[in-house]
Scaffold this active site. Sequence first.
Site, PDB file in Angstrom:
ATOM      1  N   ASP A   8      13.412  39.722  38.873  1.00 51.32           N
ATOM      2  CA  ASP A   8      12.771  40.526  38.402  1.00 51.32           C
ATOM      3  C   ASP A   8      13.561  41.402  38.605  1.00 51.32           C
ATOM      4  O   ASP A   8      14.631  41.771  38.925  1.00 51.32           O
ATOM      5  CB  ASP A   8      11.032  40.987  38.950  1.00 51.32           C
ATOM      6  N   CYS A  65      13.090  38.166  43.376  1.00 53.44           N
ATOM      7  CA  CYS A  65      12.791  39.036  43.569  1.00 53.44           C
ATOM      8  C   CYS A  65      12.585  40.059  44.151  1.00 53.44           C
ATOM      9  O   CYS A  65      13.565  40.419  45.509  1.00 53.44           O
ATOM     10  CB  CYS A  65      10.902  38.977  42.888  1.00 53.44           C
ATOM     11  N   THR A  67      10.763  40.939  47.587  1.00 49.74           N
ATOM     12  CA  THR A  67      11.228  40.231  48.355  1.00 49.74           C
ATOM     13  C   THR A  67      11.210  38.560  48.659  1.00 49.74           C
ATOM     14  O   THR A  67      11.008  37.728  49.797  1.00 49.74           O
ATOM     15  CB  THR A  67       9.264  40.037  49.303  1.00 49.74           C
ATOM     16  N   HIS A  98      15.467  18.526  55.130  1.00 56.00           N
ATOM     17  CA  HIS A  98      15.036  18.571  55.505  1.00 56.00           C
ATOM     18  C   HIS A  98      13.544  17.993  53.915  1.00 56.00           C
ATOM     19  O   HIS A  98      12.433  17.482  54.257  1.00 56.00           O
ATOM     20  CB  HIS A  98      14.543  19.175  56.373  1.00 56.00           C
ATOM     21  N   HIS A 133      11.877  12.972  56.389  1.00 55.74           N
ATOM     22  CA  HIS A 133      11.770  13.440  55.552  1.00 55.74           C
ATOM     23  C   HIS A 133      11.311  12.913  54.049  1.00 55.74           C
ATOM     24  O   HIS A 133      10.541  13.782  53.708  1.00 55.74           O
ATOM     25  CB  HIS A 133      12.855  14.699  55.674  1.00 55.74           C
TER      26      HIS A 133
HETATM   27  C1  RB5 Z   1       7.756  44.284  42.560  1.00 59.28           C
HETATM   28  O1  RB5 Z   1       7.706  45.842  42.974  1.00 59.28           O
HETATM   29  C2  RB5 Z   1       7.553  43.501  44.003  1.00 59.28           C
HETATM   30  O2  RB5 Z   1       6.732  43.411  44.367  1.00 59.28           O
HETATM   31  C3  RB5 Z   1       8.866  42.374  43.956  1.00 59.28           C
HETATM   32  O3  RB5 Z   1       9.652  42.299  43.285  1.00 59.28           O
HETATM   33  C4  RB5 Z   1       7.705  40.826  44.919  1.00 59.28           C
HETATM   34  O4  RB5 Z   1       8.478  41.667  45.855  1.00 59.28           O
HETATM   35  C5  RB5 Z   1       6.543  40.463  44.643  1.00 59.28           C
HETATM   36  O5  RB5 Z   1       6.441  39.540  45.640  1.00 59.28           O
END
Ligand code: RB5
Length: 145
Positions: A8, A65, A67, A98, A133
């Site tokens: 994203d 993304c 996080t 694993h 595993h």
């Molecule tokens: C976008 O702002 C953010 O929420 C997305 O990139 C991600 O971190 C969601 O898990």
Amino acid sequence: MKIAIGSDHGGFVLKTRIRGLLISLGHEVTDVGCFSEEAVDYPVQAKEVTQMISRGEADRGILICGTGIGMSIVANRVPGIRAALCHEIFTATMSRKHNDANVLCMGGRVIGPSLAEEMVRVWLETGFEGGRHQRRLDLIDKKEG
Ligand code: RB5
């Protein structure tokens, strides 16, 4: 290896860097987007990448993304997908040894590009150990009763 990659807006910059690495390593890369830092909804790219793996069009996927959390939540809902959210070398390595992870999720707002590149190199080079595993992976999809 055929690798599908997606992000994203929060992962766009890191995805661009990782795509370049994959191409330089000789992999066949499909980039499903996004293609700018304009806001998009991460489930779209997560579904596209994981469906490519489900259809046999890609061997592995990389999803980025802000996080990595949203991408990993979506990816792990798809049957046959084992997505690992990793932010350092140890878990990236173990996700292959694993868990036979077929998707690597990372946070573009969490780690720097050099670490991410090293993680991707290790993740692509590390094999699954099988044995006990594999037994555990088989239990994931086993129907109870
Ligand atoms: C976008 O702002 C953010 O929420 C997305 O990139 C991600 O971190 C969601 O898990």
